[in-house]
Write an enzyme that holds these catalytic residues in place. Structure first.
Site, PDB file in Angstrom:
ATOM      1  N   ASP A  93       0.818  -1.223   0.000  1.00  0.00           N
ATOM      2  CA  ASP A  93       0.000   0.000   0.000  1.00  0.00           C
ATOM      3  C   ASP A  93       0.850   1.272   0.000  1.00  0.00           C
ATOM      4  OD1 ASP A  93      -1.991  -1.835   0.220  1.00  0.00           O
ATOM      5  OD2 ASP A  93      -2.605  -1.293   2.242  1.00  0.00           O
ATOM      6  N   ARG A  95       0.149  -8.571  -5.340  1.00  0.00           N
ATOM      7  CA  ARG A  95       1.145  -8.626  -4.271  1.00  0.00           C
ATOM      8  C   ARG A  95       1.934  -9.935  -4.277  1.00  0.00           C
ATOM      9  NH1 ARG A  95      -3.262  -8.948   0.585  1.00  0.00           N
ATOM     10  NH2 ARG A  95      -3.492 -11.197   0.595  1.00  0.00           N
TER      11      ARG A  95
END
Ligand code: F6P
Length: 419
Positions: free
Chosen positions: A146, A307
């Site tokens: 993030d 990810r």
């Protein structure tokens, strides 16, 4: 107290990334090089430690090849948790239990690799150590795709996820040119990042000499209006047949309602930190486009792929993750505690970053957003400053070690994924 070095324990926490195991390898290597006897790994972070679950990492990382494989292995080798430690005053016994375990294992340095919620764990353990005169040093090592940790230029894991997003958006745009769909089509791509738009902004990286980039980018830093979005889609469709739009999973209306919650049956899972699972934003927006405009739509959610894509990791990211893991151990070894190691950018071109330590109390539970001036005035794209910031972080490749045509990973025996 004798000056003889004893043991280190390291944990991984929060959402996995393609680079978190490289930080683990950096902690491990630096601990061995600095003369620590054992390097323990908590299984599933502090939650696992509380259940007495830990491993001796030297039994797992036995060769240089193991270390190289670990750096190239996505997910989190030790397993993670999203576990919120209570306030010390509310459950002193729990802290007594953790410290008794750490004393039993003769721990000098405790390293926790994680994001802002995980830094809350370092903060509380450090505070308890001061209250109780413990000599254990607690240091945080940043990690999160993030990129929303305060006081650091960026976080390991972000560069690789950004590279995946830029690349995949470009491939989606290329694919969308192939067929000339009657009435046109709108493809909405949903990208992680919760309340921060760093990852979604990385969609701009698709833009180059051979690609115009996405047609619009919506970050969660600004309120989102569904009617304005539909007007934008109509306008774009009046000029081109195929429209590709990147949206953050965290876009929300002016009164704070997530767009992902507007669809039917959207009440979802909430974690220990009170974060709602955000999913279905692209699906909802596509359903509105279909009913309001009547053209073909496709909702794409990058989800876990962004990810876990270590096959397309950024070399800068994997090397920096390794370095900052080493820097965290070095800081603890040299007496720092209650700190997190951060990146400080020295220059964009040539790209140079150094590390330093910052007080974890200033970092835990905070969220760093994309600055307003890095988003265009109309709120539907990012600026050149954003590109200058992110471009260095995605440079270079790390070749996977291929076996039978598929990347090889370091694995733990007895784990569920081993079948
Ligand atoms: O915190 C990292 C993150 O990847 C967020 O971007 C995302 O909202 C969340 O984790 C998703 O977590 P999970 O896969 O557990 O739903």
């Amino acid at each position: 107290m004798s000056n003889e070095k004893r043991n280190v324990i390291v944990g991984q926490s929060g959402g996995p990334t393609a680079a978190i195991n490289s930080s683990l390898a950096g902690v491990y290597r630096t601990a061995r090089d600095r003369g620590y006897k054992k390097v323990y790994g908590m299984e599933h972070g502090i939650q696992g430690l509380l259940e007495g679950r830990y491993i001796d990492l030297s039994e797992h990382i036995q060769t240089g090849l193991d270390e190289e494989l670990l750096k190239r292995t996505p997910s989190a080798y030790l397993g993670t948790c999203r576990f919120k430690l209570p306030e010390i005053r509310d459950n002193q016994e729990l802290y007594d239990k953790i410290f008794a375990k750490l004393d039993e294992l003769e721990i000098d340095c405790f390293i926790y690799i994680g994001g802002n919620d995980s830094m809350d764990t370092i903060k509380k353990l450090y505070d308890y150590s001061i209250l109780n005169g413990s000599n254990i040093r607690f240091v945080g090592c940043p990690k999160t795709i993030d990129n929303d940790l305060a006081h650091t230029d960026h976080t390991p894991g972000y560069g690789s996820a950004a590279k995946y997003i830029g690349t995949s958006i470009k491939e989606i745009i290329r694919d969308s040119w192939a067929l000339e769909v009657e009435k046109g089509q709108v493809i909405v791509v949903e990208i992680m990042g919760r309340n921060a738009g760093w990852l979604t902004g990385a969609a701009v990286l698709a833009k180059g000499e051979d690609c115009g980039g996405p047609d619009a980018i919506y970050l969660p830093e600004l309120p989102f209006d569904v009617n304005d979005f539909i007007a934008k889609c109509k306008n774009l469709l009046s000029k081109k047949r195929s429209v590709v739009i990147a949206v953050s999973e965290g876009i929300h209306t002016a009164d704070g309602k997530y767009i992902s919650e507007l669809g039917e049956g959207s009440e979802g899972y909430v974690d220990a930190f009170g974060h709602k699972q955000l999913t279905g934003t692209a699906r909802y927006l596509c359903s509105v486009i279909a009913s309001e405009i009547g053209c073909k739509t496709r909702a794409i959610e990058f989800s876990t792929l962004q990810r876990a894509a270590s096959h397309s990791a950024s070399r800068v990211d994997i090397l920096e993750a390794y370095e900052i893991g080493g820097a965290a151990l070095k800081a603890a070894d040299e007496g720092d505690s209650g700190k997190m190691v951060v990146f400080t950018r020295l220059s964009d071109d040539p790209y140079q970053c150094g590390t330093e330590v910052k007080d974890v109390h200033k970092i835990a539970n905070d969220e760093r957003m994309v600055p307003r001036e890095w988003i265009t005035e109309d709120g539907t794209y990012v600026t050149d400053e954003f590109v200058t910031y992110v471009r260095p972080l995605i440079q270079g490749d790390v070749n996977p070690i291929m076996v039978d045509g598929i990347p090889r990973h370091l694995y733990k025996t007895g784990y569920q994924h081993m079948g």
